[in-house]
Write a protein that holds these residues in place. Structure first.
Motif, PDB file in Angstrom:
ATOM      1  N   ALA A 117      12.509  48.722   8.591  1.00 23.55           N
ATOM      2  CA  ALA A 117      13.514  47.735   8.975  1.00 23.55           C
ATOM      3  C   ALA A 117      14.929  48.294   9.010  1.00 23.55           C
ATOM      4  CB  ALA A 117      13.474  46.539   8.028  1.00 23.55           C
ATOM      5  N   ALA A 118      15.229  49.289   8.135  1.00 18.62           N
ATOM      6  CA  ALA A 118      16.611  49.752   8.035  1.00 18.62           C
ATOM      7  C   ALA A 118      16.690  51.087   7.300  1.00 18.62           C
ATOM      8  CB  ALA A 118      17.462  48.713   7.299  1.00 18.62           C
ATOM      9  N   THR A 119      17.865  51.673   7.376  1.00 19.26           N
ATOM     10  CA  THR A 119      18.171  52.857   6.580  1.00 19.26           C
ATOM     11  C   THR A 119      19.149  52.438   5.495  1.00 19.26           C
ATOM     12  OG1 THR A 119      17.871  54.396   8.429  1.00 19.26           O
ATOM     13  CG2 THR A 119      19.206  55.163   6.574  1.00 19.26           C
ATOM     14  N   ASP A 120      18.801  52.695   4.255  1.00 17.15           N
ATOM     15  CA  ASP A 120      19.652  52.307   3.128  1.00 17.15           C
ATOM     16  C   ASP A 120      20.189  53.551   2.434  1.00 17.15           C
ATOM     17  OD1 ASP A 120      19.338  49.215   2.736  1.00 17.15           O
ATOM     18  OD2 ASP A 120      17.307  49.962   3.142  1.00 17.15           O
TER      19      ASP A 120
ATOM     20  N   SER B 280      31.258  49.501  15.168  1.00 17.98           N
ATOM     21  CA  SER B 280      31.649  50.449  16.213  1.00 17.98           C
ATOM     22  C   SER B 280      30.413  51.113  16.815  1.00 17.98           C
ATOM     23  CB  SER B 280      32.588  51.515  15.634  1.00 17.98           C
ATOM     24  OG  SER B 280      31.933  52.241  14.617  1.00 17.98           O
ATOM     25  N   GLY B 281      30.509  51.478  18.061  1.00 15.14           N
ATOM     26  CA  GLY B 281      29.409  52.147  18.735  1.00 15.14           C
ATOM     27  C   GLY B 281      28.353  51.167  19.220  1.00 15.14           C
ATOM     28  N   SER B 282      27.264  51.735  19.770  1.00 14.24           N
ATOM     29  CA  SER B 282      26.210  50.905  20.346  1.00 14.24           C
ATOM     30  C   SER B 282      25.024  50.730  19.408  1.00 14.24           C
ATOM     31  CB  SER B 282      25.716  51.547  21.658  1.00 14.24           C
ATOM     32  OG  SER B 282      25.247  52.865  21.417  1.00 14.24           O
TER      33      SER B 282
ATOM     34  N   THR C  28      17.061  47.474  14.163  1.00 13.42           N
ATOM     35  CA  THR C  28      17.221  46.650  15.353  1.00 13.42           C
ATOM     36  C   THR C  28      18.691  46.482  15.714  1.00 13.42           C
ATOM     37  OG1 THR C  28      15.243  45.400  14.718  1.00 13.42           O
ATOM     38  CG2 THR C  28      16.692  44.417  16.397  1.00 13.42           C
ATOM     39  N   VAL C  29      19.032  46.801  16.951  1.00 12.20           N
ATOM     40  CA  VAL C  29      20.403  46.621  17.434  1.00 12.20           C
ATOM     41  C   VAL C  29      20.714  45.123  17.485  1.00 12.20           C
ATOM     42  CG1 VAL C  29      21.987  46.977  19.360  1.00 12.20           C
ATOM     43  CG2 VAL C  29      20.315  48.737  18.789  1.00 12.20           C
TER      44      VAL C  29
END
Length: 274
Positions: free
Chosen positions: A110-113, A217-219, A247-248
């Motif tokens: 799900a994410a980077t922590d 910031s950024g995409s 997920t963006v």
């Protein structure tokens, strides 16, 4: 007659000379004893801080707490990879008696922590300034640099008087955490926005604050960083907890991250005896 007049004069002169020598500050005798209550250099020296050493940073966070902060740990299957992830990586330091730290980075589905724990022991080299006073000054600079918004709230989450009378989003229950769109927040409508704003904490160490920022910031997906810093005597502890979803467009939950970071801060404070 002349001899009788001369002898008393010599005796008087001798007494005067001896008295002058006895009272000389260089003798270190009567001048110091004459005022025993005077403060010398030793008595004026400020007291040292409570802490003379720092804990081992990579061992300061237990495994269960790491799993709460870094959910990806439980997804790791390879034993060697798990051991490395739990162990963390010590930050570069040139004096382990003054500053130590450890960082962790774990990816999940799900994410980077990421987690950073930093300990700094403050020592004053000014005899007139105690270690605690020097640490207090450095912490004040750190808090000023964080640019906490006004009004601040208490550590229990209660808004200050200036915030309680607000007729803005707090009255409607619409969360507006700084840096995140109101519609993307998952905070409960019953939670006032001021409860999640960067703020001073009153229930941690001698003094503490929390900062919460969202980098959009950024995409890529937006990364949230929650910082909790506190001071106990002459030691300053800083926790930086960051999460970037896979997920963006997804936004990390502010309240959840703040709760986790504050829980870790309380554990570290207890371990220090603060």
């Amino acid at each position: 007659m002349q001899r009788k007049a001369y002898v008393p004069g010599v005796a008087a002169l001798l007494v005067a000379v001896l008295a002058g020598c006895t009272a000389s500050p260089d003798s270190g005798g009567q001048s110091d004893d004459s005022n025993p209550g005077s403060a010398g250099t030793a008595s004026q020296a400020a007291q040292p801080g409570r802490y003379a050493t720092l804990p081992e940073p990579c061992g300061a966070v237990d495994g269960r707490t790491l799993e709460e902060l870094l959910p990806g740990l439980v997804e790791l299957t390879e034993e060697q990879q798990r051991e490395k992830a739990y162990a963390g990586e010590a930050t570069l330091t040139y004096d382990t008696d003054r500053k130590v730290g450890c960082r962790w980075k774990v990816e999940s589905t799900a994410a980077t922590d990421r987690l950073l724990v930093d300990f700094e022991r403050v020592v004053s080299y000014d005899n007139a300034v105690s270690d605690d006073a020097q640490a207090e000054e450095l912490f004040a600079r750190k808090q000023t640099a964080a640019r906490l918004p006004v009004p601040t709230v208490t550590g229990s989450g209660s808004p200050s008087p200036s915030a309680s009378g607000s007729t803005g989003p707090a009255a409607t229950g619409t969360p507006t955490v700084p840096g995140s769109p109101p519609s993307s927040s998952t905070a409960s409508p019953s939670v006032a926005p001021s409860d999640l704003q960067p703020r001073v904490l009153e229930d941690l160490g001698d003094e503490a604050f929390l900062d919460d920022g969202l980098d959009s910031s950024g995409s890529t997906a937006q990364e949230r960083t929650v910082t909790v810093a506190f001071r106990t005597s002459n030691v300053i502890v800083t926790i930086e907890y960051a999460e970037q979803p896979v997920t963006v467009g997804a936004v990390p939950d502010s309240k959840e991250m703040q709760d986790r970071a504050r829980k870790l801060a309380a554990e570290l404070s207890d371990a220090l005896g603060g």
